[in-house]
Design a protein around this motif. Structure first.
Motif, PDB file in Angstrom:
ATOM      1  N   ASP A  27      -2.170  -9.492   2.424  1.00 57.92           N
ATOM      2  CA  ASP A  27      -3.438  -9.223   1.748  1.00 57.92           C
ATOM      3  C   ASP A  27      -3.276  -9.282   0.233  1.00 57.92           C
ATOM      4  N   ALA A  28      -2.283  -8.576  -0.289  1.00 54.19           N
ATOM      5  CA  ALA A  28      -2.088  -8.500  -1.738  1.00 54.19           C
ATOM      6  C   ALA A  28      -1.726  -9.861  -2.330  1.00 54.19           C
ATOM      7  N   LEU A  29      -0.789 -10.563  -1.705  1.00 60.28           N
ATOM      8  CA  LEU A  29      -0.371 -11.860  -2.232  1.00 60.28           C
ATOM      9  C   LEU A  29      -1.482 -12.892  -2.127  1.00 60.28           C
ATOM     10  N   TRP A  30      -2.250 -12.851  -1.023  1.00 59.54           N
ATOM     11  CA  TRP A  30      -3.359 -13.790  -0.883  1.00 59.54           C
ATOM     12  C   TRP A  30      -4.373 -13.567  -2.011  1.00 59.54           C
ATOM     13  N   HIS A  31      -4.705 -12.323  -2.281  1.00 57.55           N
ATOM     14  CA  HIS A  31      -5.669 -12.038  -3.346  1.00 57.55           C
ATOM     15  C   HIS A  31      -5.128 -12.463  -4.715  1.00 57.55           C
ATOM     16  N   GLU A  32      -3.842 -12.277  -4.957  1.00 56.26           N
ATOM     17  CA  GLU A  32      -3.250 -12.743  -6.216  1.00 56.26           C
ATOM     18  C   GLU A  32      -3.430 -14.244  -6.364  1.00 56.26           C
ATOM     19  N   GLU A  33      -3.129 -14.981  -5.300  1.00 55.33           N
ATOM     20  CA  GLU A  33      -3.247 -16.441  -5.350  1.00 55.33           C
ATOM     21  C   GLU A  33      -4.712 -16.885  -5.413  1.00 55.33           C
ATOM     22  N   MET A  80     -19.949 -17.781   1.991  1.00 56.38           N
ATOM     23  CA  MET A  80     -19.807 -16.360   2.277  1.00 56.38           C
ATOM     24  C   MET A  80     -19.719 -15.556   0.987  1.00 56.38           C
ATOM     25  N   ARG A  81     -19.965 -14.261   1.101  1.00 52.89           N
ATOM     26  CA  ARG A  81     -19.800 -13.328  -0.010  1.00 52.89           C
ATOM     27  C   ARG A  81     -18.994 -12.145   0.504  1.00 52.89           C
ATOM     28  N   ASP A  82     -17.969 -11.793  -0.244  1.00 51.92           N
ATOM     29  CA  ASP A  82     -17.132 -10.654   0.114  1.00 51.92           C
ATOM     30  C   ASP A  82     -17.707  -9.418  -0.560  1.00 51.92           C
ATOM     31  N   THR A  83     -18.224  -8.495   0.236  1.00 54.73           N
ATOM     32  CA  THR A  83     -18.866  -7.296  -0.316  1.00 54.73           C
ATOM     33  C   THR A  83     -17.878  -6.181  -0.609  1.00 54.73           C
ATOM     34  N   ILE A  84     -16.613  -6.363  -0.217  1.00 56.36           N
ATOM     35  CA  ILE A  84     -15.612  -5.315  -0.392  1.00 56.36           C
ATOM     36  C   ILE A  84     -14.621  -5.679  -1.491  1.00 56.36           C
ATOM     37  N   GLY A  85     -14.098  -6.888  -1.486  1.00 59.67           N
ATOM     38  CA  GLY A  85     -13.224  -7.350  -2.548  1.00 59.67           C
ATOM     39  C   GLY A  85     -11.745  -7.051  -2.378  1.00 59.67           C
ATOM     40  N   ALA A  86     -11.332  -6.536  -1.257  1.00 59.80           N
ATOM     41  CA  ALA A  86      -9.914  -6.246  -1.004  1.00 59.80           C
ATOM     42  C   ALA A  86      -9.599  -6.533   0.458  1.00 59.80           C
ATOM     43  N   ARG A  87      -8.341  -6.859   0.716  1.00 56.46           N
ATOM     44  CA  ARG A  87      -7.836  -7.037   2.091  1.00 56.46           C
ATOM     45  C   ARG A  87      -8.626  -8.076   2.895  1.00 56.46           C
ATOM     46  N   LEU A  88      -9.073  -9.129   2.235  1.00 55.53           N
ATOM     47  CA  LEU A  88      -9.856 -10.143   2.937  1.00 55.53           C
ATOM     48  C   LEU A  88      -9.102 -10.761   4.113  1.00 55.53           C
ATOM     49  N   PRO A  89      -7.821 -11.142   3.966  1.00 60.09           N
ATOM     50  CA  PRO A  89      -7.147 -11.711   5.135  1.00 60.09           C
ATOM     51  C   PRO A  89      -7.167 -10.786   6.363  1.00 60.09           C
ATOM     52  N   SER A  90      -6.923  -9.503   6.170  1.00 57.32           N
ATOM     53  CA  SER A  90      -6.946  -8.577   7.310  1.00 57.32           C
ATOM     54  C   SER A  90      -8.338  -8.451   7.913  1.00 57.32           C
ATOM     55  N   ARG A  91      -9.353  -8.469   7.056  1.00 49.54           N
ATOM     56  CA  ARG A  91     -10.721  -8.342   7.574  1.00 49.54           C
ATOM     57  C   ARG A  91     -11.176  -9.607   8.301  1.00 49.54           C
ATOM     58  N   VAL A  92     -10.781 -10.777   7.813  1.00 53.25           N
ATOM     59  CA  VAL A  92     -11.101 -12.016   8.524  1.00 53.25           C
ATOM     60  C   VAL A  92     -10.379 -12.024   9.870  1.00 53.25           C
ATOM     61  N   ALA A  93      -9.110 -11.598   9.883  1.00 56.35           N
ATOM     62  CA  ALA A  93      -8.366 -11.543  11.145  1.00 56.35           C
ATOM     63  C   ALA A  93      -9.012 -10.576  12.127  1.00 56.35           C
ATOM     64  N   ALA A  94      -9.498  -9.438  11.644  1.00 61.07           N
ATOM     65  CA  ALA A  94     -10.170  -8.473  12.524  1.00 61.07           C
ATOM     66  C   ALA A  94     -11.439  -9.076  13.119  1.00 61.07           C
ATOM     67  N   ALA A  95     -12.126  -9.896  12.344  1.00 55.12           N
ATOM     68  CA  ALA A  95     -13.378 -10.499  12.823  1.00 55.12           C
ATOM     69  C   ALA A  95     -13.137 -11.653  13.782  1.00 55.12           C
ATOM     70  N   THR A  96     -12.106 -12.451  13.513  1.00 53.10           N
ATOM     71  CA  THR A  96     -11.911 -13.678  14.284  1.00 53.10           C
ATOM     72  C   THR A  96     -10.850 -13.554  15.371  1.00 53.10           C
ATOM     73  N   GLY A  97      -9.985 -12.531  15.262  1.00 51.85           N
ATOM     74  CA  GLY A  97      -8.880 -12.420  16.203  1.00 51.85           C
ATOM     75  C   GLY A  97      -7.759 -13.392  15.877  1.00 51.85           C
ATOM     76  N   ASN A  98      -7.792 -13.980  14.688  1.00 51.28           N
ATOM     77  CA  ASN A  98      -6.799 -14.969  14.289  1.00 51.28           C
ATOM     78  C   ASN A  98      -6.425 -14.695  12.839  1.00 51.28           C
ATOM     79  N   GLN A  99      -5.146 -14.569  12.556  1.00 51.66           N
ATOM     80  CA  GLN A  99      -4.703 -14.287  11.192  1.00 51.66           C
ATOM     81  C   GLN A  99      -4.811 -15.495  10.277  1.00 51.66           C
ATOM     82  N   GLU A 100      -4.937 -16.682  10.849  1.00 52.90           N
ATOM     83  CA  GLU A 100      -5.005 -17.896  10.043  1.00 52.90           C
ATOM     84  C   GLU A 100      -6.443 -18.194   9.638  1.00 52.90           C
TER      85      GLU A 100
END
Length: 152
Positions: free
Chosen positions: A63-69, A100-120
């Motif tokens: 999550d942290a590294l993805w947001h940095e990049e 899309m719009r991210d209403t939270i601004g943190a941990r996007l990879p984890s939240r997408v994985a929670a929604a899709t069931g896929n970390q990619e």
């Protein structure tokens, strides 16, 4: 154009994670979804950052590294909007870009994985110039960045 159930289900699951569909539709500047997918999953792809899967804090580090990049690449516009490839494969029923719009601004990879069931997943800037993705490889999670040229 009517959306099929798979797209509606995907958007609803993302919405529950604070990633909501934004107004305006997908801009003409969006990168070709097949080229974006290959920039994440192609044979010659080299990760920008890696996180060992055995790391006990792997999800938090991804999550942290993805947001940095993503920040470095200018992925989000001023309203937190970006493009999200609807599926790992552009040929799937939920393939293609979604604005899309991210209403939270943190941990996007984890939240997408929670929604899709896929970390990619693959995300791109609205102007179609940059991409930031997560790929799960044999022993590592990869954060992949790519800049699209005007001729791609």
């Amino acid at each position: 154009m009517d959306r099929d159930r798979g797209v509606l289900d995907l958007l609803a699951a993302l919405g529950r994670q604070g990633v909501v569909e934004a107004d305006g539709g997908v801009p003409e500047t969006a990168p070709d979804s097949r080229k974006a997918f290959l920039a994440m999953a192609g044979f010659e792809v080299v990760p920008t950052r890696t996180v060992p899967q055995k790391d006990p804090d792997a999800r938090e580090r991804v999550d942290a590294l993805w947001h940095e990049e993503a920040d470095r690449m200018g992925l989000f516009d001023g309203d937190g909007e970006f493009l999200l490839l609807g599926s790992r494969s552009p040929e799937s029923r939920t393939g293609g870009w979604h604005r899309m719009r991210d209403t939270i601004g943190a941990r996007l990879p984890s939240r997408v994985a929670a929604a899709t069931g896929n970390q990619e997943f693959v995300a791109a800037s609205l102007d179609g110039r940059s991409m930031c993705a997560v790929s799960v490889e044999e022993y590592d999670d990869w954060i992949i960045t790519h800049s699209f040229e005007a001729t791609e």
